[in-house]
Design a protein around this motif. Structure first.
Motif, short mmCIF file in Angstrom:
data_model
loop_
_atom_site.label_atom_id
_atom_site.label_comp_id
_atom_site.label_asym_id
_atom_site.label_seq_id
_atom_site.Cartn_x
_atom_site.Cartn_y
_atom_site.Cartn_z
N LYS A 195 53.96 42.54 58.93
CA LYS A 195 52.74 42.68 58.15
C LYS A 195 52.65 41.53 57.14
O LYS A 195 53.65 40.85 56.87
CB LYS A 195 52.72 44.03 57.42
CG LYS A 195 52.74 45.24 58.36
CD LYS A 195 52.73 46.52 57.58
CE LYS A 195 52.73 47.72 58.51
NZ LYS A 195 54.00 47.84 59.27
N THR A 196 51.47 41.35 56.58
CA THR A 196 51.28 40.29 55.59
C THR A 196 50.81 40.90 54.26
O THR A 196 50.09 41.90 54.24
CB THR A 196 50.25 39.26 56.07
OG1 THR A 196 49.05 39.94 56.46
CG2 THR A 196 50.78 38.47 57.25
N VAL A 197 51.20 40.26 53.18
CA VAL A 197 50.84 40.72 51.84
C VAL A 197 50.69 39.49 50.97
O VAL A 197 51.30 38.44 51.23
CB VAL A 197 51.94 41.65 51.28
CG1 VAL A 197 53.27 40.94 51.16
CG2 VAL A 197 51.54 42.26 49.93
N MET A 198 49.87 39.57 49.91
CA MET A 198 49.81 38.46 48.97
C MET A 198 49.32 38.94 47.61
O MET A 198 48.64 39.96 47.49
CB MET A 198 48.90 37.34 49.48
CG MET A 198 47.43 37.65 49.51
SD MET A 198 46.50 36.21 50.11
CE MET A 198 44.82 36.78 49.85
N GLY A 199 49.71 38.18 46.56
CA GLY A 199 49.22 38.41 45.22
C GLY A 199 47.87 37.73 45.08
O GLY A 199 47.78 36.52 44.88
N LEU A 200 46.83 38.51 45.18
CA LEU A 200 45.47 37.98 45.36
C LEU A 200 44.98 37.14 44.18
O LEU A 200 44.44 36.04 44.35
CB LEU A 200 44.52 39.15 45.59
CG LEU A 200 43.06 38.81 45.78
CD1 LEU A 200 42.85 38.05 47.07
CD2 LEU A 200 42.20 40.07 45.74
N SER A 201 45.15 37.64 42.97
CA SER A 201 44.46 37.05 41.83
C SER A 201 45.00 35.67 41.43
O SER A 201 44.36 34.96 40.66
CB SER A 201 44.50 37.99 40.63
OG SER A 201 45.82 38.30 40.27
N ASN A 202 46.17 35.29 41.96
CA ASN A 202 46.69 33.96 41.65
C ASN A 202 45.71 32.86 42.04
O ASN A 202 45.67 31.79 41.42
CB ASN A 202 48.01 33.71 42.40
CG ASN A 202 49.14 34.56 41.86
OD1 ASN A 202 49.03 35.14 40.79
ND2 ASN A 202 50.22 34.63 42.61
N VAL A 203 44.90 33.12 43.06
CA VAL A 203 44.04 32.05 43.59
C VAL A 203 43.05 31.54 42.55
O VAL A 203 42.67 30.36 42.57
CB VAL A 203 43.30 32.54 44.86
CG1 VAL A 203 42.19 33.53 44.52
CG2 VAL A 203 42.76 31.36 45.66
N SER A 204 42.63 32.42 41.64
CA SER A 204 41.56 32.05 40.70
C SER A 204 42.07 31.68 39.31
O SER A 204 41.26 31.42 38.40
CB SER A 204 40.59 33.22 40.57
OG SER A 204 41.26 34.37 40.06
N TYR A 205 43.39 31.64 39.15
CA TYR A 205 43.96 31.36 37.82
C TYR A 205 43.41 30.04 37.25
O TYR A 205 43.36 29.03 37.94
CB TYR A 205 45.50 31.28 37.92
CG TYR A 205 46.17 31.05 36.60
CD1 TYR A 205 46.36 32.08 35.69
CD2 TYR A 205 46.59 29.76 36.25
CE1 TYR A 205 46.96 31.86 34.47
CE2 TYR A 205 47.21 29.53 35.03
CZ TYR A 205 47.38 30.59 34.14
OH TYR A 205 47.98 30.36 32.93
N GLY A 206 42.97 30.11 36.00
CA GLY A 206 42.47 28.91 35.33
C GLY A 206 41.00 28.63 35.53
O GLY A 206 40.48 27.63 35.02
N LEU A 207 40.30 29.51 36.27
CA LEU A 207 38.88 29.28 36.55
C LEU A 207 38.02 30.43 36.01
O LEU A 207 38.51 31.55 35.88
CB LEU A 207 38.66 29.16 38.06
CG LEU A 207 39.29 27.93 38.73
CD1 LEU A 207 39.18 28.04 40.24
CD2 LEU A 207 38.63 26.65 38.23
N PRO A 208 36.75 30.17 35.71
CA PRO A 208 35.85 31.26 35.31
C PRO A 208 35.41 32.07 36.53
O PRO A 208 35.63 31.64 37.67
CB PRO A 208 34.67 30.50 34.69
CG PRO A 208 34.66 29.19 35.41
CD PRO A 208 36.11 28.85 35.68
N GLY A 209 34.78 33.20 36.26
CA GLY A 209 34.24 34.02 37.36
C GLY A 209 35.32 34.45 38.34
O GLY A 209 35.11 34.42 39.56
N ARG A 210 36.43 34.89 37.82
CA ARG A 210 37.58 35.14 38.69
C ARG A 210 37.35 36.27 39.68
O ARG A 210 37.83 36.22 40.82
CB ARG A 210 38.82 35.43 37.83
CG ARG A 210 39.26 34.23 37.01
CD ARG A 210 40.61 34.49 36.35
NE ARG A 210 41.67 34.63 37.34
CZ ARG A 210 42.93 34.91 37.04
NH1 ARG A 210 43.26 35.12 35.78
NH2 ARG A 210 43.85 35.01 37.98
N THR A 211 36.63 37.31 39.26
CA THR A 211 36.44 38.44 40.18
C THR A 211 35.71 38.00 41.45
O THR A 211 36.07 38.41 42.56
CB THR A 211 35.66 39.57 39.48
OG1 THR A 211 36.46 40.09 38.42
CG2 THR A 211 35.34 40.70 40.46
N GLY A 212 34.69 37.16 41.29
CA GLY A 212 33.95 36.68 42.46
C GLY A 212 34.82 35.86 43.38
O GLY A 212 34.78 36.01 44.62
#
Length: 264
Positions: A195-212
């Motif tokens: 199976k695959t897993v990842m820490g999702l929110s790391n991708v948006s670190y340092g940027l605005p509008g992170r939820t989107g």
């Protein structure tokens, strides 16, 4: 999609204080709210960066015992230290858990993979080695294949292995979003049983509008083959993105979960 609640992480200032002050009420509140929001596992990381290894072992035992006394949701034991992981597994005393994590480094594999076998517990393997996180898909796949081989050698089933392609913020390297997504695709091709897993929110670190950004990345990752995400289950937009992503790739039979989530 398996959701692993990320809120109990002592690298965050507010959580660090909870652990150091042994604030049981606030710890339980975090566990309960994540469980109530639909988390399948609750991640427990008590690494404050303060004190000794023994202090972290004691913190893990305290946190596990406090949470499991009141909350029945399985726990994800999160530490880079095998001794801390083992302390958490002993405290769980056979309750459903997830070990987070090992990596493609000999000494770590020799210590952590046997824990997965001994305690019959699923294991997260990070796509990194002693040199760090490879920048390329091939480099991360080599790490994943080394972890999978170590598990097979130790008698740990591939079905209980979760490989994490790792997420580097796109704000630091604009190519890394695609590296993570393509790594998921290749893991599914070369190691179809895992199976695959990842820490999702790391991708948006340092940027605005992170939820989107996080929601868009989640949709892409679901399409690539993501099975589990370490994320904030209290974020309604992200939890909605899980439902929309799964229904669009055919992982929500008869659209039932989507309908339950969005019917007015």
């Amino acid at each position: 999609m398996i959701i692993i609640g990320e809120k109990i992480n002592a690298s965050l200032a507010g959580i660090k204080a909870i652990v150091l002050e042994r604030d049981r009420a606030r710890l339980l509140d975090l566990a309960r709210t994540q469980a109530g929001a639909g988390a399948d596992f609750i991640d427990v990381n008590v690494g404050t960066g303060v004190g000794s290894r023994e202090d972290e072992i004691c913190s893990m035992q305290w946190a596990i015992e406090a949470i499991q006394e009141k909350v029945e949701v399985p726990l994800c034991l999160d530490s880079a230290d095998p001794a801390v992981l083992e302390a958490g597994l002993k405290a769980r005393n056979g309750r459903p858990s997830l070990i987070n994590s090992t990596k493609a480094e000999e000494n770590n594999l020799e210590q952590v993979v046997p824990l997965a076998r001994e305690y019959d517990t699923p294991l997260v393997g990070l796509a990194m080695d002693k040199a760090g996180i490879p920048k390329t898909v091939e480099g991360r796949l080599r790490a994943c294949e080394k972890i999978a081989a170590a598990c097979e050698k130790q008698g740990v089933s591939s079905e209980t292995l979760y490989l994490d392609p790792l997420v580097i913020p796109v704000s630091t390297d604009i190519k890394q979003g695609m590296v993570t997504l393509n790594t998921i695709v290749e893991i599914k091709k070369r190691l179809p049983a895992v199976k695959t897993v990842m820490g999702l929110s790391n991708v948006s670190y340092g940027l605005p509008g992170r939820t989107g950004l996080n929601a868009a990345f989640l949709h892409m990752a679901v399409y690539a083959g993501l099975d589990a995400a370490i994320t904030d289950p209290l974020d309604k937009a992200l939890m909605g993105a899980v439902k929309t992503g799964e229904v669009l790739v055919g992982k929500d039979r008869h659209c039932r979960r989507y309908t339950r989530a969005f019917r007015k």
